[in-house]
Structure formats: structure tokens, C-alpha cells
Design an enzyme around this catalytic site. Structure first.
Site, PDB file in Angstrom:
ATOM      1  N   LEU A 496       0.830  -1.206   0.000  1.00  0.00           N
ATOM      2  CA  LEU A 496       0.000   0.000   0.000  1.00  0.00           C
ATOM      3  C   LEU A 496       0.866   1.258   0.000  1.00  0.00           C
ATOM      4  CD1 LEU A 496      -2.634  -1.062   2.667  1.00  0.00           C
ATOM      5  CD2 LEU A 496      -2.998  -0.859   0.222  1.00  0.00           C
ATOM      6  N   GLY A 500       8.037   6.021   6.775  1.00  0.00           N
ATOM      7  CA  GLY A 500       9.333   6.181   7.393  1.00  0.00           C
ATOM      8  C   GLY A 500       9.721   4.994   8.261  1.00  0.00           C
ATOM      9  N   LYS A 518       1.763  -3.106   8.796  1.00  0.00           N
ATOM     10  CA  LYS A 518       3.010  -2.341   8.672  1.00  0.00           C
ATOM     11  C   LYS A 518       4.161  -3.173   9.192  1.00  0.00           C
ATOM     12  CE  LYS A 518       3.205   2.202   9.452  1.00  0.00           C
ATOM     13  NZ  LYS A 518       4.005   3.032   8.535  1.00  0.00           N
ATOM     14  N   ASP A 616       6.167  13.149  13.028  1.00  0.00           N
ATOM     15  CA  ASP A 616       6.242  12.935  11.577  1.00  0.00           C
ATOM     16  C   ASP A 616       4.886  13.179  10.926  1.00  0.00           C
ATOM     17  OD1 ASP A 616       7.403  12.433   9.174  1.00  0.00           O
ATOM     18  OD2 ASP A 616       7.462  10.252   9.388  1.00  0.00           O
TER      19      ASP A 616
END
Ligand SMILES: *[C@@H]1O[C@H](CO)[C@@H](O)[C@H](O)[C@H]1NC(C)=O
Ligand SMILES: *[C@@H]1O[C@H](CO)[C@@H](O)[C@H](O)[C@H]1NC(C)=O
Ligand SMILES: *[C@@H]1O[C@H](CO)[C@@H](O)[C@H](O)[C@H]1NC(C)=O
Ligand SMILES: *[C@@H]1O[C@H](CO)[C@@H](O)[C@H](O)[C@H]1NC(C)=O
Ligand SMILES: *[C@@H]1O[C@H](CO)[C@@H](O)[C@H](O)[C@H]1NC(C)=O
Ligand SMILES: *[C@@H]1O[C@H](CO)[C@@H](O)[C@H](O)[C@H]1NC(C)=O
Ligand SMILES: *[C@@H]1O[C@H](CO)[C@@H](O)[C@H](O)[C@H]1NC(C)=O
Ligand SMILES: *[C@@H]1O[C@H](CO)[C@@H](O)[C@H](O)[C@H]1NC(C)=O
Ligand SMILES: *[C@@H]1O[C@H](CO)[C@@H](O)[C@H](O)[C@H]1NC(C)=O
Length: 832
Positions: A496, A500, A518, A616
Site C-alpha cells: 500500500l 518512514g 506495517k 512525523d
């Protein structure tokens, strides 16, 4: 040969000792368990030594050798019970020995060859073995079992025992009760008015006075210090008072009238019986019915070890290691797992209630936890071992214990039902009927639906119990195995994106939930810290934050499983041309996304318990669901990657993304939530303009777009800043103006000039008035910001208004922190 001579006389002595009572017992005498009538008595017959039936009665009957007070109350006993063929011998060697029917030694006084020549039971109940000169070689008073009687001296080093419990006197005069010789669950010192005025004690002696006072005497004390009064203190009559450590772990003073054979409780050391460690056994929960302590199991996920004796504790019906489904936490309100010294530091934490529960769930050596919930913030972890539970409505504490899901609560207490039984019986039947009928109906309906939708699916019926609705609903993160995630992502096929922290893949769980998996990279933290971070992240719930469904921590694999966002990330919409992606956002949706993102970040900064600085924020980390609700992702991960404290992060470990990074990152200044505000400002500008803030082009005179945009804003050229794709759209110019002004407030170089996120929300909504923003670059162009010089750092203190500020020098030991901001206080710093 004196020994031979004595042996020759043996039969005669035996005869004598059986026929006439003698205060003195001679070697060679025996008592038989088969004849309880036969005893050795004290001269005034107050005490006698013989066999008594074991209490509780056993089958076949067993007997205990005991010194009893007139009437049959035991005050000393040499050990375990024996069968009816057992015997107690006073051997000619001088040893007193208890044997069972097979002549096996059960207990021995260990006085052989120490010159013992006689034994006697005196009027105080002391059994003494003496040598030829009449000196006491051994006495029952010096070798107490579980009872102390008046005139018996209990000194340091002596111990009363009963089962797992022991009672000791400490050198400083404290009295203690211990479980398994290690856990001190009662520790009482001398009255402070006594200890304050006297030097350290030398040889304290605990004694029970015949009138019912428990005292501690010491050469250093002018008079014996009083420890306790029995409540019939000084009551006259033929009463024996004695102190006994009972098998329930409590020490009590009892009175027994001569000849009665009963004992009446007059004082107890632990007034709340449920505070006795282990009273209800391992994993047993102590509570009270009207007056008595009762033992139960935490839930129906447990069963009593011995159904006939609730004090033996409980065990899990399904051990955690064998659990085929997901492990979850059973919540026990108003319950505490008792905590006594010695408790190690690694078991005590300062965390919130939900973190106390979740951290335990995701940490393997943790079996249960207790949050005191009394304002101290104390949380106790219980590693596998012995758990002693206490429940009472007056306790504020909440406790959690791992169980193999799903949780099956205990039925309402029998006490409650007894009170309302009659009234309820009728209604209960009706309710049961209705419930059963509707359940059956629902099941039939659901079955039908299942069949209808799944008849063509090959995996029909293969729904794994692991992802039961119950588990998701509880909000606890599910632990997945690497294999499972490999399977659900089809071997990490559909990528997908790559953030970072690692690549993200699409996956479908066994229950058909679509997820984003992830695969974290560069995780320097160990397993434990990872799990704690997961607990923090998953305890953070907000409409505008992506929800963590589960995780995997196996070997070097660290994965996080998030809910899947149908519309992907914001950057796809903003920066790809319409022809490329076919995606376009109306102003209405853009404003909604800007506001939602601000709300999500506000929650992270200001509203959740363990505040999180995102570090972030960028369009790639803002995801959109099917209704264009924005959800911030990747929060809480920055801490995982850099082991150092956020505030002192060095440039080399910067993980944020250039273009969105606040200048303090580069200047090595403290990173606070204000750094997120800067990044948000940049994102907001991009939402308005549809261009990267750092884009440089001819149109912007080869300057960064954000810098160019401010000049245009100054000139009043708002239209030049707005995304050209919005030109022929319906755009609320008030909102645009507000968004642009907020942008420039947020990207002020000077952190203290930036508003808090909560303020940003209000400014966007138009609730709070804002002035015209000054140039964001004012400071960088001025002489103020410097790199920190060794020793001191130039720092800026929050001004009282946006328009003025001052500079001050602070030493490194007091790093400048904008006190109104929520700093990156992550859970590890609490735990370390
Ligand atoms: C013990 O004494 C009681 C009554 O004093 C008597 O009934 C019983 O038989 C005696 N038992 C033995 C074993 O002698
Ligand atoms: C019991 O054992 C001891 C040695 O342990 C022995 O001297 C004694 O004779 C034995 N008594 C009987 C009745 O067997
Ligand atoms: C008896 O014990 C005392 C003290 O231990 C000792 O002084 C004495 O010599 C002993 N007497 C005999 C006959 O062993
Ligand atoms: C208990 O201690 C007192 C005082 O030290 C002493 O007089 C007494 O003999 C002791 N009693 C016993 C049974 O040892
Ligand atoms: C009691 O303590 C010993 C050693 O300290 C330990 O091995 C044992 O497991 C403990 N017993 C229980 C029931 O926890
Ligand atoms: C003795 O007991 C008091 C409580 O009465 C306690 O505060 C103190 O710490 C204890 N002392 C020791 C050495 O355990
Ligand atoms: C301590 O002892 C003194 C005198 O013995 C008594 O007046 C006082 O009430 C005692 N204090 C406590 C806390 O027991
Ligand atoms: C009592 O003992 C402590 C430590 O054992 C010592 O520091 C203190 O000086 C002693 N006090 C007196 C009065 O002896
Ligand atoms: C409380 O528990 C005790 C011991 O289990 C029992 O004997 C007693 O009947 C109970 N009382 C009530 C009111 O249930």
C-alpha cells in the site's frame, strides 16, 4: 555398666509409669495412639501429654501427640499425625520419638546421647528433658510449634508455624507474620512512645501474661512494653490464655476455661482476615459475606483446585500457554492482588489504569496486575507465582488477570440471590424463556444469513475464534503470529505504501476484516519495550486516529496491524494530477480533513493520558476513510526507532520528513508538541494549495512555495495560493482565509509563537479570533537562533503574547521546555 543396669529395670519402670501418675517420666516409657486414655500429666493435672484424635477427624482415624490443657485444648504438638498403631517413645538413649505403625520415625527430639535421664511435664505446660544434674537439655517451650502459653518465653530466632505461615519476633521488637517465609503481610512495631525513648533493644522476649496481656520485655526497657490486650483482660477465673498461629494465617489470643475444652477468640493480629496473604490460595479471591471471609474464583474461566475446600485456591480451566484463542484480561473491579514486601522494583510502576491492564496483557512474564486507582498512580505487575486476591466494594483498586478468552463472568453472588430469591424466581423463568427464545431466533436468522452469503465461499465456517467480535470490542490489541500475517497478506504481496518506519501491505484477516499491515524496520527496542509501546498506542482511541488492531512480535519481526483506510493517504489526492489518480478533493472535504487532523493531533497532545508527540506529520501519514474522515497514522512510533529521549534527539537520528520538520530539529533544540504544530501548518498549506510546501518553481521566483505563499498573502493575493483545481468550485473564502492564517501561525520559526493544537482547532472553526500572522521567517532572518554552545544553550521562553518574546540563557540541566505544551512523555520514561 550403668546403662545395662537401667535396662534391666526397664519393665518395672514401664509398669510404674502406667499405673501411677508421675510428674517425672523415665526413659523407656511409651504412649500408644491406640489408648488415648493413657497420658503423662503435670502434677496438678492442668496439662497432659498424650494422643488425641486429629482434628478434623480422618478416616481411617489418625491421632496427634499433643500437650493439652485440661479439657483437651492442644498447646504443643510434635508434628504430623500417626495411625492408631503409632506410638511416642521416651527412649533410653534420651530421645523422645514419635513413630507411626510401621515404626517409622515421624519426629525426634534429637536429644540422644546428650545425657538425658528424665522428662517431666510441669504445671505451666512445659515438657522438659533433663540430664543427670537436673539441667534442661530440651523443652517444649524452647521448641514451640504454633502456640505460646503464659510463662513461655518467645525470643528472636524462634518461630511459630502453621502450614505456609510463620510468626516471628524481630531483633528490633517488631512482630511479623510471613507467608512461605518470604512475604511479610503483617509487621507490627512497638508503640512509638516506647521506641522513641529507648535505645536499640538487645534481646527482646515476647511473653503472654496470665491475665491476658501480650508484652515484649527487654533488658533495655524499664518495664515490659504492651503489645496487645486480650478483650477479657484481667477477667478472673481458672482461665488459660494462649497465643496461637492458626492455619488461616492469623495469630490470635484465646481463652479456655479449665475443663471446658473450648477456646474463645480474644484478640487477632490481622483484623481483616482477607489481608492475610494466600488465605484463599493461589488465584483465590477473598471477600466477605455478612461477617465471614469467603473464598471464590475470579470468574468461570477458573475452577477451584479442591471443590470441597475453597481455601485451596483456583486454577485456570485453560492454561495461557495452551490457549487456542486469544488471551485477554479479565477485569476485576474493587479487587486487589495483595502486595506485600519484598516486592521488587520491576513489579511496581507508575502508569494509568488502562496502561496497567494493557501493559500486562502484552507482556509475557506478566500474569496479572493491580492498579490501586487511589490517586497514587501505582500499578503492580504480578509475574507468574502466587496471586492472593481481595475483593470488597470499599476498595478503589482494579485488578486484571490473564485468561484464555472469552471471559465468562461469575454468576451473581449467592448472597444477592438469596435475598431476592423468591421475588426473582418467577421473573427469572420468564427472562430465561424470553432470552432463550430470542437467542434461538437470532441464531436461526444468523445461520440463515451466513448460509446465504457464504455458501459459495470455500472457507465457509472457517472463521477463527481468535478474531471473535468480543476481542475487537474489548479494544485490546490482538497478538498475531508472523505466519498468520504472512497468510493474510498473501506473503506481503499488495504493497500500500512505504512510510518512514517500513512498508505497509494490505491484508485480510480470517474474519474478513481488511487491514493494513506495517512491517517495521530499524526497530532498536527490545521485545518488552515494543510491547509497551503497542499498549500505549492501542490505548489511544480517537475518531481521527487510525486504530491499531493488533501486532506481531516474533524474533526480529515487528509488525503492526491497523484498520484499513479505503481512500488511502492524503498525498494521493493533493499532489497527483487528476488524470493520474482520478482523485480530487472538494474544498468542503479539504476543510473537513484539516479540522479532523487537527482534532486527532489535539487528542494526542492534550487529551490522552500518556501524551504523544507525533514527530512525523505529513500528508502520507493522514489517511482517509470512505467518508473522507481524516485519520492520523504512525503516531507513537518515533519512540520505537530512536532509543534516545525525544528532547535530545540528534540530527542523525531525525526520522521526520524534510519539508515538514520544524527548525528546532535542525537546531538541536528541544522537541515538543510545538514541533508537530509546525508540521501541521505545512500540511495545512498543502491542503489549501495542492502543492508541496518545499516545491520551487519559476512561478514562486525560485523560492520555496511556503515562503512565496506568505509574500502573496501579505500582498492579499489569496487566489494565487489556492489550488488551481478549486478555481471553478464552490469555495468558502472565509474558511480559506482562516486556514491560510492558521498556516502562518503554525509555521512560525519560533516554537513559542505557534499556537497549541487545541487553539488551532478553535481558530479553524472561527471560534477564536486570531491576529494577522507575522512573517514566519522573522526570526531566522534576525540574529536570534544559534546552535547550542557547549555548556549553555540559547533558548527562548514562552512569551505572554504572540507579539513579543524574550531570550534567556538556561543551563543544560534545566532544558528549556515550553511548559504549556505537552512534552513527549512516553510510557517508558514512566517505567524506567
Ligand atoms: C478410655 O476411658 C473411657 C472412659 O473413661 C472408656 O470408656 C474407654 O474404653 C477407655 N478407652 C481405652 C482404650 O481404654
Ligand atoms: C523400632 O525401630 C527401632 C530402631 O529404629 C528399633 O530399635 C526398635 O526395636 C523397633 N521397634 C519395633 C517394635 O519394631
Ligand atoms: C547437664 O547439662 C549441664 C548444662 O548443659 C552441664 O553443665 C552438666 O554437666 C550436664 N550434666 C550431666 C550429668 O551431663
Ligand atoms: C522466661 O524469662 C524469665 C525472665 O528472663 C525467666 O525468669 C524465666 O525462667 C523464663 N521462663 C522459661 C520457661 O524459660
Ligand atoms: C515458596 O518459596 C520457595 C522458595 O522461596 C519457592 O520455591 C516456592 O515455590 C514457594 N511456594 C509457593 C507456593 O509459591
Ligand atoms: C516495625 O513495624 C513498624 C510498624 O509498626 C514499621 O513501620 C517498621 O518499618 C517495622 N520495622 C522493621 C524493621 O520492619
Ligand atoms: C503507647 O503507650 C502509651 C503508654 O504505654 C499509651 O498511653 C499510648 O496510648 C500508646 N500509644 C499507642 C499508639 O498505642
Ligand atoms: C541502633 O541501631 C542502629 C543501626 O543498627 C544504629 O545506627 C544506632 O546508632 C543504634 N542506636 C543506639 C542508640 O544504639
Ligand atoms: C457466610 O459464610 C460462612 C462460611 O462459609 C457460612 O457459614 C455463613 O452461613 C455465611 N453467611 C451468610 C449470611 O451467607
Amino acid at each position: 555398666m550403668p546403662i545395662k543396669f537401667r535396662l534391666a529395670l526397664l519393665p518395672l519402670f514401664c509398669l510404674l509409669s502406667q499405673t501411677i501418675w508421675a510428674a517425672t517420666i523415665s526413659p523407656g516409657s511409651s504412649l500408644l495412639a491406640s489408648n488415648p486414655n493413657q497420658t503423662w500429666s503435670s502434677p496438678d493435672s492442668s496439662f497432659s501429654f498424650g494422643f488425641i484424635p486429629s482434628d478434623p477427624a480422618t478416616s481411617p482415624p489418625s491421632f496427634t501427640a499433643a500437650i493439652t490443657y485440661s479439657g483437651g485444648v492442644p498447646i504443643w504438638s510434635p508434628g504430623r499425625s500417626v495411625d492408631s498403631a503409632g506410638a511416642l517413645h521416651f527412649l533410653s538413649s534420651g530421645a523422645l520419638r514419635l513413630v507411626d505403625g510401621s515404626n517409622k520415625t515421624i519426629w525426634d527430639s534429637d536429644t540422644a546421647s546428650r545425657g538425658v535421664s528424665s522428662a517431666e511435664l510441669d504445671d505451666s505446660g512445659n515438657l522438659v528433658l533433663r540430664n543427670g544434674t537436673g539441667a534442661a537439655v530440651w523443652s517444649s517451650f524452647d521448641n514451640p510449634t504454633d502456640t505460646i502459653v503464659p510463662s513461655q518465653n518467645f525470643t528472636v530466632g524462634k518461630v511459630l508455624r502453621s502450614g505456609m505461615y510463620s510468626f516471628k519476633l524481630v531483633k528490633n521488637g517488631n512482630l511479623t507474620l510471613l507467608w512461605n517465609d518470604s512475604i511479610v503481610y503483617w509487621n507490627q512495631g512497638l508503640n512509638s512512645s516506647v521506641t522513641n525513648n529507648t535505645p536499640n533493644l538487645t534481646s527482646p522476649t515476647l511473653g503472654l501474661q496470665p491475665i491476658g496481656i501480650l508484652t515484649i520485655a527487654d533488658p533495655k526497657l524499664p518495664t515490659a512494653a504492651i503489645v496487645a490486650y486480650s478483650n477479657d483482660y484481667a477477667e478472673a477465673g481458672d482461665i488459660l490464655r494462649f497465643l496461637k498461629l492458626e492455619s488461616d494465617g492469623n495469630v490470635r489470643i484465646y481463652s479456655s476455661s479449665k475443663g471446658s475444652g473450648d477456646k474463645i477468640e480474644r484478640w487477632a493480629a490481622v483484623t481483616d482476615q482477607c489481608q492475610v496473604f494466600g488465605y484463599c490460595g493461589n488465584m483465590g479471591i477473598c471477600s466477605y459475606n455478612d461477617s465471614n471471609p469467603i473464598c471464590g474464583c475470579p470468574s468461570l474461566n477458573f475452577e477451584p483446585v479442591d471443590p470441597k475446600d475453597s481455601r485451596q485456591g483456583c486454577r485456570r480451566k485453560m492454561e495461557i500457554k495452551d490457549c487456542p484463542q486469544s488471551v485477554t484480561m479479565l477485569d476485576l473491579d474493587h479487587t486487589r492482588f495483595l502486595t506485600y514486601p519484598p516486592e521488587t522494583d520491576s513489579q511496581i510502576f507508575f502508569v494509568g489504569i488502562s496502561a496497567c491492564r494493557l501493559n500486562c496483557l502484552v507482556n509475557d512474564p506478566c500474569d496479572a496486575s493491580t492498579s490501586l486507582s487511589d490517586g497514587t498512580g501505582l500499578c503492580y505487575y504480578k509475574t507468574p507465582g502466587f496471586l492472593s486476591g481481595y475483593h470488597t466494594p470499599a476498595l478503589t483498586s482494579s485488578s486484571y488477570i490473564k485468561v484464555c478468552g472469552p471471559v465468562i463472568p461469575n454468576p451473581p453472588s449467592s448472597l444477592d440471590s438469596a435475598v431476592k430469591k423468591k421475588d426473582w424466581k418467577m421473573r427469572a423463568w420468564i427472562v430465561v424463556l424470553v432470552v432463550v427464545a430470542s437467542l434461538l431466533g437470532l441464531m436461526a436468522l444468523e445461520g440463515g444469513l451466513w448460509w446465504w452469503f457464504c455458501r459459495n465461499s470455500p472457507s465457509f465456517g472457517a472463521l477463527s475464534a481468535q478474531y471473535a467480535l468480543l476481542e475487537y470490542a474489548s479494544g485490546a490489541p490482538v497478538q498475531f503470529s508472523y505466519k498468520e500475517l504472512q497468510r493474510s497478506t498473501k506473503g506481503f504481496k499488495e504493497k500500500l505504501g512505504a512510510g518512514g518506519f517500513g512498508a505497509v501491505y494490505k491484508g485480510i484477516l480470517a474474519n474478513r476484516t481488511v487491514v493494513a499491515v506495517k512491517q517495521l524496520e530499524g526497530i532498536e527496542q527490545g521485545e518488552k519495550q515494543f510491547r509497551m509501546e503497542v499498549a500505549t498506542i492501542s490505548s489511544t482511541h480517537h475518531l481521527n486516529l487510525v486504530r491499531l488492531i493488533g501486532f506481531c512480535s516474533e524474533g526480529r519481526h515487528r509488525l503492526l496491524v491497523y484498520e484499513f483506510m479505503k481512500n488511502g493517504s492524503l498525498d494521493d489526492f493533493l499532489f497527483a494530477t487528476e488524470e493520474q489518480s482520478g482523485k480530487f478533493l472538494s474544498w468542503e472535504n479539504r476543510f473537513k480533513i484539516a479540522l479532523g487532523t487537527a482534532r486527532g493531533i489535539t487528542y494526542l497532545h492534550e487529551e490522552c493520558r500518556d501524551c504523544i508527540v507525533h514527530c512525523d506529520i505529513k500528508p502520507e501519514n493522514i489517511l482517509l476513510d470512505e467518508n473522507y474522515n481524516s485519520k492520523v497514522s504512525d503516531f507513537g512510533l518515533a519512540k520505537l526507532v530512536s532509543p534516545k529521549d525525544h528532547r535530545y534527539r540528534t540530527l542523525t537520528s531525525v526520522r521526520g520528513t524534510r519539508g515538514y520538520l520544524a527548525p528546532e530539529w535542525l537546531a538541536n533544540l528541544p522537541i515538543t508538541s510545538k514541533s508537530d504544530i509546525y508540521s501541521y501548518g505545512m500540511v495545512l498549506l498543502e491542503i489549501v494549495s495542492g502543492r508541496r510546501n518545499f516545491e520551487v518553481s519559476e512561478e514562486t521566483d525560485r523560492r520555496k512555495f511556503s515562503i512565496w505563499a506568505f509574500d502573496e498573502f501579505e500582498k492579499g493575493n489569496i487566489k494565487g495560493i489556492i489550488d488551481k483545481r478549486l478555481a471553478d468550485q464552490d469555495v468558502d473564502m472565509d474558511q480559506v482565509m482562516r486556514a491560510i492564517q492558521v498556516t502562518f501561525w503554525c509555521i512560525q520559526e519560533q516554537p513559542s509563537h505557534r499556537p497549541m493544537m487545541g487553539k488551532v482547532v478553535q481558530m479553524l472553526e472561527g471560534i477564536t479570533e486570531m491576529g494577522k500572522p507575522p512573517s514566519p521567517r522573522a526570526i531566522i532572518e534576525g540574529p536570534i537562533i544559534e546552535r547550542p554552545v557547549s555548556g549553555t544553550s540559547t533558548s527562548l521562553v514562552a512569551p505572554s503574547s504572540f507579539s513579543s518574546f524574550q531570550i534567556s540563557e538556561v543551563s543544560p540541566s534545566a532544558p528549556a521546555r515550553d511548559m504549556e505544551t505537552a512534552t513527549a512523555s512516553l510510557i517508558q520514561s514512566d517505567l524506567s
